[in-house]
Design a protein around this motif. Structure first.
Motif, PDB file in Angstrom:
ATOM      1  N   GLU A   1       0.848  -1.196   0.000  1.00 30.81           N
ATOM      2  CA  GLU A   1       0.000   0.000   0.000  1.00 30.81           C
ATOM      3  C   GLU A   1       0.879   1.240   0.000  1.00 30.81           C
ATOM      4  O   GLU A   1       1.982   1.228   0.546  1.00 30.81           O
ATOM      5  CB  GLU A   1      -0.859  -0.026   1.277  1.00 30.81           C
ATOM      6  N   MET A   2       0.384   2.302  -0.619  1.00 31.00           N
ATOM      7  CA  MET A   2       1.075   3.591  -0.594  1.00 31.00           C
ATOM      8  C   MET A   2       0.045   4.656  -0.223  1.00 31.00           C
ATOM      9  O   MET A   2      -1.098   4.599  -0.677  1.00 31.00           O
ATOM     10  CB  MET A   2       1.691   3.917  -1.953  1.00 31.00           C
ATOM     11  N   ASP A   3       0.457   5.599   0.616  1.00 25.65           N
ATOM     12  CA  ASP A   3      -0.424   6.705   0.937  1.00 25.65           C
ATOM     13  C   ASP A   3       0.410   7.951   1.224  1.00 25.65           C
ATOM     14  O   ASP A   3       1.641   7.896   1.208  1.00 25.65           O
ATOM     15  CB  ASP A   3      -1.370   6.370   2.098  1.00 25.65           C
ATOM     16  N   VAL A   4      -0.270   9.052   1.457  1.00 31.94           N
ATOM     17  CA  VAL A   4       0.414  10.304   1.775  1.00 31.94           C
ATOM     18  C   VAL A   4      -0.209  10.931   3.009  1.00 31.94           C
ATOM     19  O   VAL A   4      -1.385  10.722   3.305  1.00 31.94           O
ATOM     20  CB  VAL A   4       0.345  11.320   0.601  1.00 31.94           C
ATOM     21  N   LEU A   5       0.589  11.686   3.732  1.00 33.79           N
ATOM     22  CA  LEU A   5       0.088  12.493   4.843  1.00 33.79           C
ATOM     23  C   LEU A   5      -0.078  13.913   4.324  1.00 33.79           C
ATOM     24  O   LEU A   5       0.802  14.434   3.633  1.00 33.79           O
ATOM     25  CB  LEU A   5       1.076  12.482   6.007  1.00 33.79           C
ATOM     26  N   ILE A   6      -1.202  14.516   4.662  1.00 31.80           N
ATOM     27  CA  ILE A   6      -1.522  15.849   4.162  1.00 31.80           C
ATOM     28  C   ILE A   6      -1.710  16.792   5.340  1.00 31.80           C
ATOM     29  O   ILE A   6      -2.364  16.449   6.331  1.00 31.80           O
ATOM     30  CB  ILE A   6      -2.807  15.811   3.307  1.00 31.80           C
ATOM     31  N   GLU A   7      -1.118  17.980   5.217  1.00 26.58           N
ATOM     32  CA  GLU A   7      -1.280  19.003   6.242  1.00 26.58           C
ATOM     33  C   GLU A   7      -1.509  20.341   5.553  1.00 26.58           C
ATOM     34  O   GLU A   7      -0.725  20.728   4.671  1.00 26.58           O
ATOM     35  CB  GLU A   7      -0.016  19.058   7.109  1.00 26.58           C
ATOM     36  N   ASN A   8      -2.560  21.030   5.925  1.00 27.61           N
ATOM     37  CA  ASN A   8      -2.901  22.326   5.326  1.00 27.61           C
ATOM     38  C   ASN A   8      -2.973  22.257   3.798  1.00 27.61           C
ATOM     39  O   ASN A   8      -2.501  23.147   3.088  1.00 27.61           O
ATOM     40  CB  ASN A   8      -1.904  23.407   5.759  1.00 27.61           C
ATOM     41  N   GLY A   9      -3.529  21.170   3.289  1.00 30.24           N
ATOM     42  CA  GLY A   9      -3.717  21.015   1.851  1.00 30.24           C
ATOM     43  C   GLY A   9      -2.479  20.644   1.070  1.00 30.24           C
ATOM     44  O   GLY A   9      -2.500  20.619  -0.155  1.00 30.24           O
ATOM     45  N   ALA A  10      -1.376  20.331   1.757  1.00 27.69           N
ATOM     46  CA  ALA A  10      -0.129  19.964   1.070  1.00 27.69           C
ATOM     47  C   ALA A  10       0.370  18.608   1.569  1.00 27.69           C
ATOM     48  O   ALA A  10       0.203  18.257   2.744  1.00 27.69           O
ATOM     49  CB  ALA A  10       0.942  21.020   1.319  1.00 27.69           C
ATOM     50  N   ILE A  11       0.977  17.862   0.678  1.00 23.71           N
ATOM     51  CA  ILE A  11       1.572  16.573   1.057  1.00 23.71           C
ATOM     52  C   ILE A  11       2.832  16.841   1.872  1.00 23.71           C
ATOM     53  O   ILE A  11       3.727  17.571   1.426  1.00 23.71           O
ATOM     54  CB  ILE A  11       1.915  15.739  -0.195  1.00 23.71           C
ATOM     55  N   ILE A  12       2.885  16.235   3.057  1.00 24.28           N
ATOM     56  CA  ILE A  12       4.069  16.414   3.903  1.00 24.28           C
ATOM     57  C   ILE A  12       4.891  15.135   4.025  1.00 24.28           C
ATOM     58  O   ILE A  12       6.045  15.194   4.423  1.00 24.28           O
ATOM     59  CB  ILE A  12       3.702  16.954   5.299  1.00 24.28           C
ATOM     60  N   ALA A  13       4.299  13.994   3.681  1.00 24.71           N
ATOM     61  CA  ALA A  13       5.052  12.742   3.756  1.00 24.71           C
ATOM     62  C   ALA A  13       4.429  11.683   2.862  1.00 24.71           C
ATOM     63  O   ALA A  13       3.206  11.619   2.717  1.00 24.71           O
ATOM     64  CB  ALA A  13       5.116  12.230   5.194  1.00 24.71           C
TER      65      ALA A  13
END
Length: 67
Positions: free
Chosen positions: A44-56
């Protein structure tokens, strides 16, 4: 016939740059604790999002090693 047994673990690596680097980080960390790593399967692959931007970027791997 030479019989071999492999064990499988799941890991999640992370990177601020890419899924590939996230996978590499997970394998590097596993190599410190497990010997004779064999195959890593991306689960699986995913992203962490903060304030509308990918952070990780995060990559979950199923990793086998020879026991």
């Amino acid at each position: 016939m030479n019989e071999t047994v492999y064990q499988v673990i799941e890991l999640i690596g992370s990177s601020s740059e890419s899924w590939e680097l996230a996978a590499q980080n997970a394998v590097k960390a596993a190599a410190k604790s497990y010997k004779d790593l064999r195959v890593a399967e991306v689960v699986e692959m995913d992203v962490l999002i903060e304030n509308g931007a990918i952070i990780a970027y995060r990559t979950k791997l199923r990793l086998s090693y020879k026991s």
